[in-house]
Write a protein that holds these residues in place. Structure first.
Motif, PDB file in Angstrom:
ATOM      1  N   LYS A  61       0.834  -1.203   0.000  1.00 49.94           N
ATOM      2  CA  LYS A  61       0.000   0.000   0.000  1.00 49.94           C
ATOM      3  C   LYS A  61       0.870   1.255   0.000  1.00 49.94           C
ATOM      4  O   LYS A  61       2.069   1.203   0.239  1.00 49.94           O
ATOM      5  N   MET A  62       0.223   2.390  -0.237  1.00 53.65           N
ATOM      6  CA  MET A  62       0.871   3.668   0.010  1.00 53.65           C
ATOM      7  C   MET A  62       0.611   4.026   1.463  1.00 53.65           C
ATOM      8  O   MET A  62      -0.539   4.088   1.905  1.00 53.65           O
ATOM      9  N   ASN A  63       1.665   4.230   2.221  1.00 47.39           N
ATOM     10  CA  ASN A  63       1.584   4.488   3.652  1.00 47.39           C
ATOM     11  C   ASN A  63       1.608   5.998   3.885  1.00 47.39           C
ATOM     12  O   ASN A  63       2.621   6.660   3.647  1.00 47.39           O
ATOM     13  N   VAL A  64       0.466   6.539   4.333  1.00 43.43           N
ATOM     14  CA  VAL A  64       0.309   7.978   4.489  1.00 43.43           C
ATOM     15  C   VAL A  64       0.316   8.326   5.976  1.00 43.43           C
ATOM     16  O   VAL A  64      -0.445   7.754   6.755  1.00 43.43           O
ATOM     17  N   GLU A  65       1.180   9.232   6.352  1.00 42.62           N
ATOM     18  CA  GLU A  65       1.189   9.749   7.722  1.00 42.62           C
ATOM     19  C   GLU A  65       0.974  11.253   7.652  1.00 42.62           C
ATOM     20  O   GLU A  65       1.744  11.963   6.998  1.00 42.62           O
ATOM     21  N   ILE A  66      -0.085  11.721   8.297  1.00 40.12           N
ATOM     22  CA  ILE A  66      -0.427  13.143   8.296  1.00 40.12           C
ATOM     23  C   ILE A  66      -0.105  13.716   9.670  1.00 40.12           C
ATOM     24  O   ILE A  66      -0.611  13.235  10.685  1.00 40.12           O
ATOM     25  N   ASN A  67       0.761  14.729   9.710  1.00 35.78           N
ATOM     26  CA  ASN A  67       1.076  15.449  10.937  1.00 35.78           C
ATOM     27  C   ASN A  67       0.414  16.813  10.871  1.00 35.78           C
ATOM     28  O   ASN A  67       0.568  17.539   9.882  1.00 35.78           O
ATOM     29  N   VAL A  68      -0.335  17.152  11.918  1.00 38.00           N
ATOM     30  CA  VAL A  68      -1.111  18.389  11.963  1.00 38.00           C
ATOM     31  C   VAL A  68      -0.586  19.243  13.107  1.00 38.00           C
ATOM     32  O   VAL A  68      -0.418  18.744  14.221  1.00 38.00           O
ATOM     33  N   TYR A  69      -0.353  20.537  12.842  1.00 38.87           N
ATOM     34  CA  TYR A  69       0.262  21.419  13.830  1.00 38.87           C
ATOM     35  C   TYR A  69      -0.601  22.639  14.108  1.00 38.87           C
ATOM     36  O   TYR A  69      -1.153  23.246  13.193  1.00 38.87           O
ATOM     37  N   GLY A  70      -0.688  22.987  15.399  1.00 34.65           N
ATOM     38  CA  GLY A  70      -1.361  24.196  15.840  1.00 34.65           C
ATOM     39  C   GLY A  70      -0.487  24.923  16.854  1.00 34.65           C
ATOM     40  O   GLY A  70       0.725  24.734  16.906  1.00 34.65           O
ATOM     41  N   TRP A  71      -1.121  25.724  17.674  1.00 40.25           N
ATOM     42  CA  TRP A  71      -0.437  26.632  18.592  1.00 40.25           C
ATOM     43  C   TRP A  71       0.151  25.914  19.805  1.00 40.25           C
ATOM     44  O   TRP A  71      -0.516  25.110  20.452  1.00 40.25           O
ATOM     45  N   GLN A  72       1.413  26.181  20.112  1.00 38.35           N
ATOM     46  CA  GLN A  72       2.082  25.759  21.349  1.00 38.35           C
ATOM     47  C   GLN A  72       1.770  24.329  21.784  1.00 38.35           C
ATOM     48  O   GLN A  72       1.177  24.088  22.841  1.00 38.35           O
ATOM     49  N   GLY A  73       2.151  23.389  20.973  1.00 42.99           N
ATOM     50  CA  GLY A  73       2.020  21.980  21.334  1.00 42.99           C
ATOM     51  C   GLY A  73       0.769  21.302  20.814  1.00 42.99           C
ATOM     52  O   GLY A  73       0.624  20.089  20.989  1.00 42.99           O
ATOM     53  N   GLN A  74      -0.151  22.046  20.207  1.00 39.37           N
ATOM     54  CA  GLN A  74      -1.283  21.379  19.561  1.00 39.37           C
ATOM     55  C   GLN A  74      -0.734  20.569  18.381  1.00 39.37           C
ATOM     56  O   GLN A  74      -0.119  21.114  17.469  1.00 39.37           O
ATOM     57  N   HIS A  75      -0.969  19.279  18.444  1.00 38.59           N
ATOM     58  CA  HIS A  75      -0.417  18.399  17.410  1.00 38.59           C
ATOM     59  C   HIS A  75      -1.305  17.164  17.288  1.00 38.59           C
ATOM     60  O   HIS A  75      -1.899  16.712  18.254  1.00 38.59           O
ATOM     61  N   ALA A  76      -1.404  16.666  16.084  1.00 38.51           N
ATOM     62  CA  ALA A  76      -2.094  15.398  15.852  1.00 38.51           C
ATOM     63  C   ALA A  76      -1.380  14.670  14.742  1.00 38.51           C
ATOM     64  O   ALA A  76      -0.718  15.290  13.895  1.00 38.51           O
ATOM     65  N   TYR A  77      -1.484  13.355  14.771  1.00 44.39           N
ATOM     66  CA  TYR A  77      -1.004  12.598  13.628  1.00 44.39           C
ATOM     67  C   TYR A  77      -1.988  11.480  13.343  1.00 44.39           C
ATOM     68  O   TYR A  77      -2.677  10.979  14.237  1.00 44.39           O
ATOM     69  N   TRP A 125      -8.583  24.141  16.909  1.00 47.42           N
ATOM     70  CA  TRP A 125      -7.208  24.465  16.545  1.00 47.42           C
ATOM     71  C   TRP A 125      -6.987  25.982  16.567  1.00 47.42           C
ATOM     72  O   TRP A 125      -7.846  26.756  16.160  1.00 47.42           O
ATOM     73  N   LEU A 126      -5.800  26.371  17.015  1.00 49.70           N
ATOM     74  CA  LEU A 126      -5.364  27.760  16.965  1.00 49.70           C
ATOM     75  C   LEU A 126      -4.205  27.874  15.984  1.00 49.70           C
ATOM     76  O   LEU A 126      -3.477  26.909  15.740  1.00 49.70           O
ATOM     77  N   CYS A 127      -4.047  29.071  15.425  1.00 50.79           N
ATOM     78  CA  CYS A 127      -2.973  29.307  14.458  1.00 50.79           C
ATOM     79  C   CYS A 127      -1.629  28.905  15.054  1.00 50.79           C
ATOM     80  O   CYS A 127      -1.288  29.297  16.171  1.00 50.79           O
ATOM     81  N   GLU A 128      -0.890  28.128  14.298  1.00 49.37           N
ATOM     82  CA  GLU A 128       0.412  27.635  14.752  1.00 49.37           C
ATOM     83  C   GLU A 128       1.381  28.777  15.068  1.00 49.37           C
ATOM     84  O   GLU A 128       2.291  28.619  15.886  1.00 49.37           O
ATOM     85  N   PHE A 129       1.171  29.949  14.486  1.00 47.76           N
ATOM     86  CA  PHE A 129       2.169  31.001  14.542  1.00 47.76           C
ATOM     87  C   PHE A 129       1.783  32.216  15.388  1.00 47.76           C
ATOM     88  O   PHE A 129       2.637  32.998  15.755  1.00 47.76           O
ATOM     89  N   CYS A 130       0.482  32.377  15.700  1.00 50.80           N
ATOM     90  CA  CYS A 130       0.103  33.538  16.523  1.00 50.80           C
ATOM     91  C   CYS A 130      -0.926  33.207  17.593  1.00 50.80           C
ATOM     92  O   CYS A 130      -1.181  34.029  18.476  1.00 50.80           O
ATOM     93  N   GLY A 131      -1.570  32.046  17.529  1.00 50.96           N
ATOM     94  CA  GLY A 131      -2.519  31.645  18.558  1.00 50.96           C
ATOM     95  C   GLY A 131      -3.948  32.086  18.339  1.00 50.96           C
ATOM     96  O   GLY A 131      -4.815  31.797  19.162  1.00 50.96           O
ATOM     97  N   GLU A 132      -4.233  32.767  17.231  1.00 50.84           N
ATOM     98  CA  GLU A 132      -5.611  33.142  16.915  1.00 50.84           C
ATOM     99  C   GLU A 132      -6.381  31.906  16.420  1.00 50.84           C
ATOM    100  O   GLU A 132      -5.771  30.940  15.945  1.00 50.84           O
ATOM    101  N   PRO A 133      -7.713  31.904  16.515  1.00 48.03           N
ATOM    102  CA  PRO A 133      -8.472  30.752  16.001  1.00 48.03           C
ATOM    103  C   PRO A 133      -8.146  30.475  14.536  1.00 48.03           C
ATOM    104  O   PRO A 133      -8.047  31.391  13.719  1.00 48.03           O
ATOM    105  N   SER A 134      -7.971  29.211  14.226  1.00 47.47           N
ATOM    106  CA  SER A 134      -7.570  28.810  12.874  1.00 47.47           C
ATOM    107  C   SER A 134      -8.769  28.704  11.943  1.00 47.47           C
ATOM    108  O   SER A 134      -9.800  28.133  12.300  1.00 47.47           O
ATOM    109  N   ARG A 135      -8.599  29.238  10.736  1.00 46.76           N
ATOM    110  CA  ARG A 135      -9.615  29.114   9.691  1.00 46.76           C
ATOM    111  C   ARG A 135      -9.031  28.535   8.399  1.00 46.76           C
ATOM    112  O   ARG A 135      -9.760  28.101   7.525  1.00 46.76           O
TER     113      ARG A 135
END
Length: 200
Positions: free
Chosen positions: A15-31, A62-72
């Motif tokens: 298969k194609m093995n897909v790993e998605i890493n998601v980043y937000g503000w100050q430690g918000q992270h998902a994979y 989620w909050l913006c990874e770079f300033c902490g405002e709500p992410s859109r």
């Protein structure tokens, strides 16, 4: 080189093995980890992975990874290890408040350049932000994946029982979104969130 490490316990040689890493503000992270069919056409594979990323946007407040405002908005980057014996597609997803905000756009480019260097330049240069109509406002990441209204971004959102990830404001919205969501839902093997309180 990251694309040539040995087969990991969740990966499938066929298969194609897909790993998605998601980043937000100050430690918000998902994979998340999932499998797609092997496809020698990188663009087809990249598009399939990126379409699934919609489901990863509507998961948490989620909050913006770079300033902490709500992410859109989100920026996606992918690395084409699809021609290697172990077929892999790492995807990096950055939550951003507004791509037109110069400070966040500069920080996003720096993040891209850092990840690109780790992958020996395979991602290529950072793409310019996509233009959007004047006054266009995208839905909050915390909002319902179906109706996408700001009012739906509440603490009592319900997660899909299958993927344990995508959130809805109620059963009617979940049912309405199922024809779209089921493609991603049935492929998710693992989802892990870090940096969020237990109530979110």
């Amino acid at each position: 080189m990251p694309g040539q490490v040995p087969l990991r316990d969740w990966e499938d040689q066929e298969k194609m093995n897909v790993e998605i890493n998601v980043y937000g503000w100050q430690g918000q992270h998902a994979y998340a980890r999932l499998h797609l069919p092997k496809d020698a056409n990188f663009e087809n594979a990249r598009l399939a992975g990126m379409l699934m990323c919609f489901d990863f946007k509507h998961t948490k407040p989620w909050l913006c990874e770079f300033c902490g405002e709500p992410s859109r908005e989100t920026q996606l980057q992918s690395v084409p290890y699809v021609w290697f014996p172990i077929c892999r597609l790492p995807i990096y997803m950055h939550h951003v408040c507004d791509m037109d905000k110069p400070s966040c756009q500069a920080a996003l480019k720096a993040a891209h350049d850092r990840i690109n260097e780790e992958h020996f330049g395979l991602m290529g240069p950072h793409p310019p932000p996509m233009s959007k109509p004047p006054g266009e406002v995208y839905p909050l990441a915390a909002s319902c994946a179906n109706c996408k209204t700001d009012a739906s971004a509440r603490g009592d959102m319900k997660k899909c029982g299958g993927c344990k990830m995508t959130r809805y404001c109620g059963a009617s919205c979940q049912k309405a979104d199922w024809p779209r969501h089921k493609v991603a839902c049935k492929r998710i093997r693992l989802v892990q969130f870090e940096g969020f309180s237990s109530g979110t």
